[in-house]
Design a protein around this motif. Structure first.
Motif, PDB file in Angstrom:
ATOM      1  N   LEU A  67     -78.233 -32.047  75.161  1.00  0.00           N
ATOM      2  CA  LEU A  67     -77.869 -33.324  74.539  1.00  0.00           C
ATOM      3  C   LEU A  67     -76.551 -33.207  73.784  1.00  0.00           C
ATOM      4  O   LEU A  67     -75.820 -34.194  73.641  1.00  0.00           O
ATOM      5  N   GLU A  71     -72.803 -34.916  78.733  1.00  0.00           N
ATOM      6  CA  GLU A  71     -72.835 -36.367  78.574  1.00  0.00           C
ATOM      7  C   GLU A  71     -73.885 -37.003  79.480  1.00  0.00           C
ATOM      8  O   GLU A  71     -73.888 -38.210  79.692  1.00  0.00           O
ATOM      9  N   HIS A  73     -77.265 -38.686  80.802  1.00  0.00           N
ATOM     10  CA  HIS A  73     -78.193 -39.635  80.205  1.00  0.00           C
ATOM     11  C   HIS A  73     -79.461 -38.900  79.768  1.00  0.00           C
ATOM     12  O   HIS A  73     -79.881 -37.926  80.406  1.00  0.00           O
ATOM     13  N   ILE A  74     -80.053 -39.386  78.694  1.00  0.00           N
ATOM     14  CA  ILE A  74     -81.255 -38.746  78.164  1.00  0.00           C
ATOM     15  C   ILE A  74     -82.356 -38.686  79.209  1.00  0.00           C
ATOM     16  O   ILE A  74     -83.037 -37.665  79.360  1.00  0.00           O
ATOM     17  N   SER A  90     -89.699 -38.237  74.758  1.00  0.00           N
ATOM     18  CA  SER A  90     -89.374 -38.632  73.385  1.00  0.00           C
ATOM     19  C   SER A  90     -90.472 -38.227  72.410  1.00  0.00           C
ATOM     20  O   SER A  90     -90.193 -37.764  71.300  1.00  0.00           O
ATOM     21  N   GLN A 100     -85.804 -38.521  67.271  1.00  0.00           N
ATOM     22  CA  GLN A 100     -85.747 -38.979  68.649  1.00  0.00           C
ATOM     23  C   GLN A 100     -84.545 -38.326  69.343  1.00  0.00           C
ATOM     24  O   GLN A 100     -83.560 -37.956  68.684  1.00  0.00           O
ATOM     25  N   PRO A 101     -84.583 -38.161  70.672  1.00  0.00           N
ATOM     26  CA  PRO A 101     -83.441 -37.552  71.373  1.00  0.00           C
ATOM     27  C   PRO A 101     -82.105 -38.243  71.063  1.00  0.00           C
ATOM     28  O   PRO A 101     -81.083 -37.562  70.897  1.00  0.00           O
ATOM     29  N   SER A 102     -82.117 -39.558  70.971  1.00  0.00           N
ATOM     30  CA  SER A 102     -80.864 -40.271  70.678  1.00  0.00           C
ATOM     31  C   SER A 102     -80.369 -39.957  69.271  1.00  0.00           C
ATOM     32  O   SER A 102     -79.156 -39.810  69.035  1.00  0.00           O
ATOM     33  N   GLN A 103     -81.287 -39.835  68.304  1.00  0.00           N
ATOM     34  CA  GLN A 103     -80.900 -39.488  66.943  1.00  0.00           C
ATOM     35  C   GLN A 103     -80.357 -38.058  66.877  1.00  0.00           C
ATOM     36  O   GLN A 103     -79.403 -37.773  66.149  1.00  0.00           O
ATOM     37  N   ARG A 105     -78.840 -36.430  69.286  1.00  0.00           N
ATOM     38  CA  ARG A 105     -77.491 -36.409  69.884  1.00  0.00           C
ATOM     39  C   ARG A 105     -76.464 -36.959  68.897  1.00  0.00           C
ATOM     40  O   ARG A 105     -75.347 -36.427  68.789  1.00  0.00           O
ATOM     41  N   GLU A 106     -76.819 -38.000  68.163  1.00  0.00           N
ATOM     42  CA  GLU A 106     -75.894 -38.589  67.185  1.00  0.00           C
ATOM     43  C   GLU A 106     -75.617 -37.645  66.026  1.00  0.00           C
ATOM     44  O   GLU A 106     -74.547 -37.689  65.418  1.00  0.00           O
TER      45      GLU A 106
END
Length: 272
Positions: A67, A71, A73-74, A90, A100-103, A105-106
């Motif tokens: 992640l 780049e 996608h999750i 997730s 979460q995976p998106s958090q 990565r951020e």
């Protein structure tokens, strides 16, 4: 024990080479040359994880690393590591990393010792030679330490020598019941890990430079006995973070590690 460790080493190597492939615990057992029942029992005793738990933690850790480094996608990363849908991925990801995976990565950086590493032969040999893996849970009051701090996260004999000379020069009247090392790991982005070495003090007042005060917060501490040379301490820490802690029901209240050396500052490579 040698034959048993060799079989587990083979199983761990098989897992590592099949993280992105669909495999079962029976497949892993076959790679070790054991029956399923005997393999699960032996793996649990040696690794201190079930085979399935070890496999999932390794997959999630490699996915977490991707992640940051890719780049993709999750959902594509999830599928690569054999999670059938993003919801399953997730849930498992948040259970392990609290994000979460998106958090994740951020966030943009890997929290200290959050990734579950591949267990190498040196690690398994080390923990299976230790006489006790169970810590003492100790309630401590807030403690103040007097000493020196340096950038970095490891003890060095040079720092020990400088501290000893500094304490003599300032004629510190503190009673040296023992030396403490405190590792403070990077918190916010851009901060660096620091290592503090010092002794207990009764006064929190600012000392004479270059000495500083380090506070150890009150709380419940898990006290482990490290057996072996100082250069194998990392293996004991791997056990604490990646075997004991996930199964203990405990959580970390602060991002510090405390070492107690006793009355003698160790020389590098000596037993501690």
């Amino acid at each position: 024990m040698g034959e048993q460790l060799n079989a587990i080493h083979a199983a761990l190597a098989y897992i590592e080479s099949h993280l992105k492939e669909s495999i079962t615990v029976a497949d892993i057992a076959a790679s070790a040359g054991y029956s399923l029942y005997h393999f699960i029992r032996t793996f649990n005793q040696t690794v201190h994880h079930t085979p399935y738990d070890y496999l999932i933690r390794r997959r999630l850790s490699e996915a977490a690393l991707e992640l940051f480094t890719s780049e993709q996608h999750i959902i594509d990363i999830a599928l690569d590591y054999q999670f059938n849908n993003p919801e399953t991925f997730s849930r498992a990801f948040k259970r392990m990393f609290k994000l979460q995976p998106s958090q994740w990565r951020e966030r943009g950086e890997v929290p200290y010792r959050s990734l579950f590493p591949r267990f190498l032969p040196s690690y398994l040999e080390h923990i299976n030679q230790m006489s006790s893996l169970k810590p003492a849970l100790v309630e401590r009051e807030k403690t103040f330490l007097l000493g020196l701090v340096r950038t970095g996260c490891e003890y060095t004999a040079e720092l020990g020598l400088i501290l000893t000379q500094t304490l003599k020069r300032v004629q510190s009247g503190e009673d040296k019941h023992g030396f403490y090392g405190v590792k403070s790991h990077a918190g916010k982005r851009g901060t660096l890990p620091c290592y503090f070495l010092g002794i207990e003090t009764t006064s929190p007042e600012p000392p004479q430079p270059p000495l500083v005060i380090q506070a150890l917060p009150a709380g419940l501490y898990a006290r482990f006995l490290h057996e072996g040379k100082s250069d194998s301490l990392r293996l004991t820490l791997d056990y604490i973070y990646h075997a004991w802690l996930p199964q203990s029901g405990c959580g970390l209240a602060d991002s510090i590690e405390v070492e107690f050396f006793g009355s003698e500052i160790p020389q590098e490579g000596k037993s501690g």
